[in-house]
Design an enzyme around this catalytic site. Structure first.
Site, PDB file in Angstrom:
ATOM      1  N   GLU A 235      30.606  50.469 -27.905  1.00  0.00           N
ATOM      2  CA  GLU A 235      29.757  49.418 -28.474  1.00  0.00           C
ATOM      3  C   GLU A 235      30.527  48.309 -29.182  1.00  0.00           C
ATOM      4  OE1 GLU A 235      25.720  51.856 -29.454  1.00  0.00           O
ATOM      5  OE2 GLU A 235      27.327  52.064 -30.895  1.00  0.00           O
TER       6      GLU A 235
HETATM    7  C1  NGO Z   1      25.695  55.860 -29.846  1.00  0.00           C
HETATM    8  C2  NGO Z   1      26.568  55.042 -30.763  1.00  0.00           C
HETATM    9  C3  NGO Z   1      26.656  55.631 -32.161  1.00  0.00           C
HETATM   10  C4  NGO Z   1      25.275  56.029 -32.668  1.00  0.00           C
HETATM   11  C5  NGO Z   1      24.627  56.986 -31.678  1.00  0.00           C
HETATM   12  C6  NGO Z   1      23.241  57.384 -32.119  1.00  0.00           C
HETATM   13  C7  NGO Z   1      27.861  56.198 -29.334  1.00  0.00           C
HETATM   14  C8  NGO Z   1      29.015  56.726 -28.604  1.00  0.00           C
HETATM   15  N1  NGO Z   1      27.850  55.131 -30.100  1.00  0.00           N
HETATM   16  O1  NGO Z   1      26.661  56.804 -29.311  1.00  0.00           O
HETATM   17  O2  NGO Z   1      27.237  54.703 -33.031  1.00  0.00           O
HETATM   18  O3  NGO Z   1      25.404  56.664 -33.916  1.00  0.00           O
HETATM   19  O4  NGO Z   1      24.548  56.431 -30.395  1.00  0.00           O
HETATM   20  O5  NGO Z   1      22.602  58.249 -31.252  1.00  0.00           O
END
Ligand code: NGO
Length: 533
Positions: free
Chosen positions: A340
């Site tokens: 992300e």
């Molecule tokens: C995503 C995000 C995290 C969140 C999570 C919540 C990943 C790999 N990055 O997973 O920052 O906490 O979802 O479900």
């Protein structure tokens, strides 16, 4: 192929032992006409994860006041420590003294024997053989890790409370996957070491061998770094919802790593970058492109922060941080996040990840990163952690498949299967639902080997499975346990047992764990489709 190999191995054992009850039971096979297999006594049928092969036979070994734990070879301190830990784990429920003695000589009627045999067959590096007969129980493995896992099986063959009898029979067992992990996010909400130790105890009990710790994120920096002290001192002082946060000192971290290592759980630390870094940016103005530190952050948005990719100081920072972390890490992996990075342009992301991966290599460690690294340039040997779901775009899966075919091992953490922070259903109070609800059955009922086959991922690329527990909405021990249990046992089963999923058999074995979870006062979700006692 792997399954086939395991099946052949199982058949071999079956041939040697004259029958394999639990592998059939685990698959839910019906005994055909003329099938003379005896019913396995209940304890063998209840084992979770189910062993690769079981043969129940004859009377077992009753534990009593005279039972000793013998370890060999003499002078092997590690085997001795495995014996001591097993004794400690058994003394509580059995109420027996269980002294530990070294040496396997003169062992008639000797109790519980732990022996290393470098040539033991069908057990691999982590597996074991367990033989129970009236004169005693013998645990055999090639490694101390195998003996530890054997001990955990032995615990499950005894009643949750009282001394009891280890039923007669033999097990030959080995895991399907080398990597069987759980992740805990201590960044969104801080959790103390003692609580994480409790989780480690439970993971180890079910043969999960890796704890991935998500140590840093926008909301908090949880590990002391000597060369950048404000990270933990200031950046650790916040968490989601405005609570006080906290951080672990290096000694606390070492203590946890040693505690986990004694239970054959490897700790994989994660420093998330180049996104998810607001706590670091808030702690040091010089890390920001504009030289201005933002406020600390206590909300739950993602994707808004980025390290300054064009600044030399950024690379001094990651070198210092990863160097200190590598020094705290006996295991081979350092996780550098990479998910992300929505505020980092794609070219910058790739350039940054090149340099971050090189730093991990410089400190002698292997990179693990979330699967977004596949779209950049994963370094040779880098491991990718897949967290997609049923609706993940085909192009994204194709990039992961290309990396897998190029030799990058995959850890599978499908968000709509293994994310322990997803709600069970609409009534679950803590948790998120962005990947959908994840009922207990859904978490278990899939095959990691073929999961991404449709996208072109070969089964041989799957290093294993991991269940992440993100803590945006989880701040207390009961909530943490309620989300993890019982789904984490499904992860344990998928990671260890090679048989295809069989919900009816699995749910019965899961139900049989209830008294053990109760005995540890674990808060767990009593899923309505599990036949709990
Ligand atoms: C995503 C995000 C995290 C969140 C999570 C919540 C990943 C790999 N990055 O997973 O920052 O906490 O979802 O479900």
């Amino acid at each position: 192929m792997r399954v086939l190999r395991r099946t052949l191995g199982t058949l071999l054992v079956l041939g040697l032992l004259g029958g394999c009850l639990s592998c059939a039971a685990a698959r839910g096979d019906d005994a055909g006409p003329g099938d003379r297999r005896a019913e396995a006594p209940a304890p063998y049928e209840q084992l979770l994860p189910a062993p690769a092969s079981v043969r129940a036979a004859g009377p077992g070994y009753p534990l009593g006041p005279g039972t000793v734990i013998r370890t060999g070879p003499v002078g092997d301190d590690e085997v001795r420590r495995v014996g001591e830990l097993l004794a400690e784990q058994l003394r509580g429920p059995t109420g027996l003294p269980l002294p530990v003695v070294e040496g396997l000589e003169g062992t008639a009627g000797a109790g519980i024997l732990l022996r290393i045999d470098a040539r033991a067959e069908g057990v691999g590096e982590e597996g074991y053989r367990l033989e129970s007969a009236p004169r005693g129980v013998t645990l055999t493995a090639r490694t101390p890790a195998g003996l530890f896992h054997a001990g955990q099986t032995l615990r499950q063959l005894l009643p949750p409370a009282g001394a009891g009898t280890v039923p007669g029979g033999q097990i030959t067992d080995a895991p399907r996957f080398a990597y069987r992990g759980a992740m805990l996010d201590i960044a969104r909400h801080f959790f103390p070491v003692e609580q994480v130790k409790r989780y480690v105890d439970q993971l180890a009990r079910y043969k999960v061998n890796t704890l991935h710790l998500h140590l840093t994120d926008d909301q908090g920096w949880r590990i002391a770094v000597d060369s950048w002290p404000r990270l933990a001192e200031y950046g650790g002082g916040s968490e989601v919802g405005g609570g006080p946060g906290g951080h672990w000192t290096k000694d606390q971290y070492r203590d946890l790593v040693a505690y986990a290592a004694a239970r054959y759980v490897d700790v994989v630390p994660e420093i998330d970058m180049p996104g998810h870094v607001n706590a670091a940016l808030a702690s040091y103005a010089e890390l920001n492109c504009d030289g201005k530190a933002p406020e600390r952050y206590t909300g739950i948005k993602v994707g808004f922060s980025s390290l300054c990719v064009g600044k030399d100081r950024t690379y001094e920072f990651i070198d210092d941080v990863l160097g200190e972390l590598a020094a705290l890490t006996p295991g081979r992996y350092l996780h550098i996040g990479g998910d992300e990075a929505h505020s980092t342009p794609a070219a910058d992301y790739a350039a940054f990840m090149d340099r971050a991966q090189a730093v991990v290599g410089k400190y002698g460690k292997t990179v693990v990163a979330w699967h977004q690294l596949a779209a950049a340039r994963p370094a040779p040997g880098a491991v990718l952690q897949y967290w997609g779901h049923d609706k993940t775009a085909a192009a994204e899966k194709a990039a992961v498949a290309a990396a897998a075919k190029a030799g990058h091992p995959l850890i599978l953490s499908p968000a709509d299967r293994l994310y322990l922070d997803m709600k069970y259903d609409a009534t679950t109070k803590p948790g998120l639902a962005w990947a959908g609800y994840v009922p207990v059955r859904r978490a278990y009922d899939w095959d990691p080997g073929t999961y991404l086959a449709g996208s072109g991922v070969p089964a041989s690329a799957v290093l294993g499975v991991e269940a992440p527990l993100w803590t945006e909405t989880i701040a207390t021990r009961p909530d943490l346990e309620f989300m993890a249990f019982p789904r984490i046992l499904g992860l344990a089963e998928l990671g260890w047992n090679p048989a295809p999923p069989d919900w009816s058999g699995y749910s019965r074995r899961l139900a049989a764990q209830a008294p053990r979870l109760d005995a540890e006062s674990i808060t767990y979700y009593r899923a309505p489709d599990v036949p709990w006692p």
